[in-house]
Structure formats: structure tokens, C-alpha cells
Enzyme design. Structure first.
Site, short mmCIF file in Angstrom:
data_model
loop_
_atom_site.label_atom_id
_atom_site.label_comp_id
_atom_site.label_asym_id
_atom_site.label_seq_id
_atom_site.Cartn_x
_atom_site.Cartn_y
_atom_site.Cartn_z
NE ARG A 105 -17.57 -7.27 -8.80
CZ ARG A 105 -18.77 -7.18 -8.27
NH1 ARG A 105 -19.27 -8.18 -7.59
NH2 ARG A 105 -19.48 -6.08 -8.40
CB THR A 109 -15.58 -14.64 -14.61
OG1 THR A 109 -14.65 -13.61 -14.20
CG2 THR A 109 -15.34 -14.98 -16.07
CG ASP A 201 -19.35 0.95 -7.74
OD1 ASP A 201 -19.12 0.12 -8.62
OD2 ASP A 201 -18.45 1.55 -7.10
CG ASP A 204 -19.17 4.25 -9.63
OD1 ASP A 204 -18.02 4.54 -9.99
OD2 ASP A 204 -19.92 3.49 -10.24
N1 URA Z 1 -18.93 -3.56 -4.75
C1 URA Z 1 -19.67 -2.46 -4.52
O1 URA Z 1 -19.17 -1.33 -4.60
N2 URA Z 1 -20.97 -2.61 -4.22
C2 URA Z 1 -21.56 -3.83 -4.11
O2 URA Z 1 -22.75 -3.89 -3.81
C3 URA Z 1 -20.77 -4.98 -4.36
C4 URA Z 1 -19.45 -4.81 -4.67
#
Ligand code: URA
Length: 210
Positions: A105, A109, A201, A204
Site C-alpha cells: 500500500r 495514496t 498492523d 507487524d
Molecule cells: N492493515 C492493517 O494491518 N491494519 C489496519 O488497521 C489496516 C490495514
């Protein structure tokens, strides 16, 4: 599967999801919970797999017993967080073939950029289950489904842990034929594209990269 969105409200799913959301949960436990919850969600997403019968003998008598009709499955991980959902499904359907879609991502953008694509042969004859824990903006999910359709897939389902309303709307607009199964429809996206209340995330948290 006819509904576009199915939220699995089973108590075990909701309990495990709460533990995953908790920021105090360790990487090891997070990964284990994701595997367990994925199995419960996979149970739901495979609910309508076609059955046939096979003649067998139980120790008591002959019977025509239900068995999967043999529609093959392709499981497609949307990298990298989708990898955390592979093992759970593969334990249930060990013969599934596995593909990978690499999209990152763009932080500014929020649009997806493709860097890897590898899918099993014969996608058009398979039930294709795309997995990504977080359906956020829906941009990368919709782009991943575009790639799978370009590669021949016609029967696709999307399995995620959390969905944002924005992502569900984007998927419905781009791919109304792709049912979504999730453990929760969360409130909203924040200005950075994170799901709220979410769990942070997912990549992570499962790989311990932060
Ligand atoms: N990707 C993630 O890992 N967490 C989010 O909240 C949105 C996208």
C-alpha cells in the site's frame, strides 16, 4: 453463499478476536489465535462446498455416505499478512493449492502496487479463497481479486479477520460476486487507513516487526 458479507458471531470467534485486539497480547499468542480463528472462519466459508456420496461399509452395515464432491480449492494469500491465515485453512483442507499476491500500500495514496503474483493452475475450476486479515480501504483486496479474475478464477470468496465499512463497500462495488466472511465489521477507517478500533498492523503483530 449468497450474502455479500457474513460476520461470524460465534462466541469462540469473538473471544479469540478480543484477545487478538488487546495490545498486550504477544506475537506468539497473536499468531496462534489467528490460526485458530481462521479455522473457525474457514468452517463458515466452506459451508456450501458441494457434496456427493460414496458407498462405504461401516463395521455395522453398508451406507452411502456424504463426501466432498471434489471441487478443488485454491487458497490465495495476499502478502504479507495473509500468510498468517494459510496454515489454519490448510489444516482443514490439506490438498488445497496455494497462491500468493504481493501488493503493498502506497502510504500516501493508499493505493495498491503489485510486486508479486503466483497462482496455481486451473483457477477456473477451483473454489478460490483469498485471505487477508484486514479489509481496510478495500483497494488492495479489490486489486488482488482483479488479478485472480484475470488469471481465470470465477468462484472466489474473501476471508478476513476484520473489515471496515469502507472496504466492504469498495469490494461490493468492484466485486459484488465475491462473498466476504469476517469476524467483525468494525466502525471505520482512520485518516491513515487503519481500522478502528481494529488491532493495529496485523503483519507487524504476527511477525513481530514492530
Ligand atoms: N492493515 C492493517 O494491518 N491494519 C489496519 O488497521 C489496516 C490495514
Amino acid at each position: 453463499m449468497s450474502d455479500h458479507l457474513t460476520v461470524v458471531d460465534h462466541p469462540l470467534v469473538q473471544h479469540k478476536l478480543t484477545l487478538m485486539r488487546d495490545k498486550g497480547t504477544s506475537t506468539a499468542v497473536f499468531r496462534q489465535l489467528l490460526r485458530e480463528i481462521t479455522q473457525l472462519l474457514a468452517y463458515e466459508i466452506t459451508r456450501e462446498m458441494p457434496l456427493t456420496t460414496r458407498s462405504i461399509q461401516t463395521p455395522m452395515e453398508d451406507m452411502d455416505a456424504p463426501i466432498l464432491a471434489g471441487k478443488k480449492m485454491a487458497l490465495v494469500s495476499i502478502l504479507r499478512a495473509g500468510n498468517g491465515m494459510l496454515d489454519g485453512v490448510l489444516e482443514l483442507v490439506p490438498s488445497a493449492r496455494v497462491g500468493f499476491v504481493g501488493l503493498y500500500r502506497d502510504e500516501e495514496t493508499l493505493k495498491p502496487v503489485q510486486y508479486y503474483f503466483k497462482a496455481p493452475e486451473g483457477l477456473k475450476d477451483r473454489l478460490v479463497i483469498a485471505v487477508d486479515p484486514m479489509l481496510a480501504t478495500g483497494n488492495s483486496s479489490a486489486a488482488a481479486i482483479d488479478l485472480l479474475k484475470d488469471a481465470g478464477a470465477t468462484d472466489i470468496r474473501f476471508l478476513c479477520l476484520l473489515a471496515a465499512p469502507e472496504g466492504v463497500a469498495r469490494m461490493k462495488e468492484a466485486h459484488p460476486d465475491v462473498p466476504i466472511v469476517t469476524a467483525s465489521l468494525d466502525r471505520e477507517l482512520n485518516e491513515k487507513g487503519y481500522i478502528m478500533p481494529g488491532l493495529g498492523d496485523a503483519g507487524d503483530r504476527m511477525f513481530g516487526t514492530k
